[in-house]
Design a protein around this motif. Structure first.
Motif, PDB file in Angstrom:
ATOM      1  N   SER A  15       0.835  -1.203   0.000  1.00 11.25           N
ATOM      2  CA  SER A  15       0.000   0.000   0.000  1.00 11.25           C
ATOM      3  C   SER A  15       0.867   1.250   0.000  1.00 11.25           C
ATOM      4  O   SER A  15       0.608   2.203  -0.750  1.00 11.25           O
ATOM      5  N   THR A  28      -7.068   1.580  -5.031  1.00 15.02           N
ATOM      6  CA  THR A  28      -8.161   0.961  -4.277  1.00 15.02           C
ATOM      7  C   THR A  28      -7.650  -0.287  -3.578  1.00 15.02           C
ATOM      8  O   THR A  28      -6.550  -0.776  -3.857  1.00 15.02           O
ATOM      9  N   THR A  29      -8.463  -0.834  -2.686  1.00 14.30           N
ATOM     10  CA  THR A  29      -8.076  -2.088  -2.036  1.00 14.30           C
ATOM     11  C   THR A  29      -7.969  -3.214  -3.055  1.00 14.30           C
ATOM     12  O   THR A  29      -7.143  -4.120  -2.901  1.00 14.30           O
ATOM     13  N   ASN A  30      -8.779  -3.170  -4.111  1.00  9.49           N
ATOM     14  CA  ASN A  30      -8.660  -4.191  -5.167  1.00  9.49           C
ATOM     15  C   ASN A  30      -7.310  -4.086  -5.871  1.00  9.49           C
ATOM     16  O   ASN A  30      -6.700  -5.106  -6.225  1.00  9.49           O
ATOM     17  N   TYR A  44      -9.315  -7.959   3.170  1.00  5.63           N
ATOM     18  CA  TYR A  44     -10.326  -7.462   4.115  1.00  5.63           C
ATOM     19  C   TYR A  44     -10.267  -8.192   5.458  1.00  5.63           C
ATOM     20  O   TYR A  44     -10.736  -7.663   6.471  1.00  5.63           O
ATOM     21  N   ARG A  48     -10.359  -3.759   7.080  1.00  6.73           N
ATOM     22  CA  ARG A  48     -11.731  -3.694   6.576  1.00  6.73           C
ATOM     23  C   ARG A  48     -11.886  -2.706   5.426  1.00  6.73           C
ATOM     24  O   ARG A  48     -12.779  -2.853   4.597  1.00  6.73           O
ATOM     25  N   ASN A  49     -11.008  -1.703   5.372  1.00  6.76           N
ATOM     26  CA  ASN A  49     -11.098  -0.704   4.311  1.00  6.76           C
ATOM     27  C   ASN A  49      -9.755   0.002   4.153  1.00  6.76           C
ATOM     28  O   ASN A  49      -8.815  -0.222   4.932  1.00  6.76           O
ATOM     29  N   LYS A  50      -9.689   0.862   3.167  1.00  8.30           N
ATOM     30  CA  LYS A  50      -8.432   1.562   2.876  1.00  8.30           C
ATOM     31  C   LYS A  50      -8.070   2.527   3.997  1.00  8.30           C
ATOM     32  O   LYS A  50      -6.889   2.744   4.283  1.00  8.30           O
ATOM     33  N   GLN A  51      -9.084   3.121   4.647  1.00  6.03           N
ATOM     34  CA  GLN A  51      -8.804   4.064   5.727  1.00  6.03           C
ATOM     35  C   GLN A  51      -8.012   3.404   6.859  1.00  6.03           C
ATOM     36  O   GLN A  51      -7.156   4.040   7.481  1.00  6.03           O
ATOM     37  N   ASP A 110     -11.372  11.402   6.671  1.00  6.00           N
ATOM     38  CA  ASP A 110     -11.340  10.567   7.876  1.00  6.00           C
ATOM     39  C   ASP A 110     -11.239  11.471   9.101  1.00  6.00           C
ATOM     40  O   ASP A 110     -10.161  11.984   9.420  1.00  6.00           O
TER      41      ASP A 110
END
Length: 220
Positions: A15, A28-30, A44, A48-51, A110
């Motif tokens: 990341s 993106t996470t994908n 995941y 759970r998410n990118k944040q 955020d």
């Protein structure tokens, strides 16, 4: 034999690389899962998410800055310490450059990160003032308390907005962000101090300025 990094560590490292090279908003996470060759579900499981990924990367950056932005124990500061502080700042800014490039968007997206960043900023400003006071006590700088506070704030403004500045002065196609261009931002911070350098330290500080200076092409 060196153990392979765990999946969680690999996700964070990938990341960071993608955010730095492509910009956080473009990743993106994908994209991260595909880059690692794992399923989105596997990613995941850890985040759970990118944040959540961004928050953990920021926590590492925050800890790194907190670690070096402190006074050395039981000895006065020297001009060489100034070089060490500036080089450590440069390394942290380069390693986590997406935070500086995308900061406004990240904080707007955020609320928890924004609150945490505010605490980090206030703590960093307090630490910077303590370090400047240390240089005054060591005879490297000559400054009043009000000047110390102003210099710490001005240095913070430069460091947190330098990447955005670079993106506005290069015309339609600004130069790609490089470690040298970040080094020039560190030079700008040191240049703020020139009028406060004690006579005995001026030669050493001048050599440090020459070492950090990187030409900027400001013409469009």
């Amino acid at each position: 034999m060196t153990a392979k990094p765990k999946t969680r560590e690999r996700i964070l490292q990938a990341s960071l690389e993608l955010f730095n090279s492509q910009g956080e908003r473009s990743v993106t996470t994908n994209h991260i899962a595909a880059h690692l060759g794992i399923s989105p579900g596997n990613l995941y499981y850890h985040f759970r998410n990118k944040q959540m990924i961004i928050a953990e990367l920021f926590a590492t950056y925050e800890a790194q800055v907190d670690d070096f932005l402190r006074l050395p124990p039981a000895r006065p500061l020297t001009v060489e310490d100034k070089a060490l502080y500036l080089e450590a700042l440069l390394a942290a800014m380069w390693q986590y450059r997406f935070l500086h490039r995308d900061l406004e968007h990240l904080l707007a997206a955020d609320a928890q990160l924004a609150e945490r960043y505010g605490q980090f900023a206030r703590r960093s400003l307090d630490s910077a003032q303590a370090i400047y006071r240390g240089f005054v006590e060591a005879g490297v700088l000559r400054m009043s308390p009000a000047q110390i506070e102003a210099l710490a704030i001005n240095a913070w403004i430069i460091l947190t907005s330098w990447v955005q500045f670079l993106g506005t002065v290069g015309g339609a196609a600004p130069a790609p962000l490089s470690q040298d261009l970040l080094r020039r931002g560190i030079f700008q911070v040191l240049a703020l101090e020139q009028g406060f350098v004690a006579p005995a330290a001026q030669q050493e500080v001048q050599r440090l300025l020459e070492r950090l200076h990187v030409p900027l092409a400001l013409d469009p």
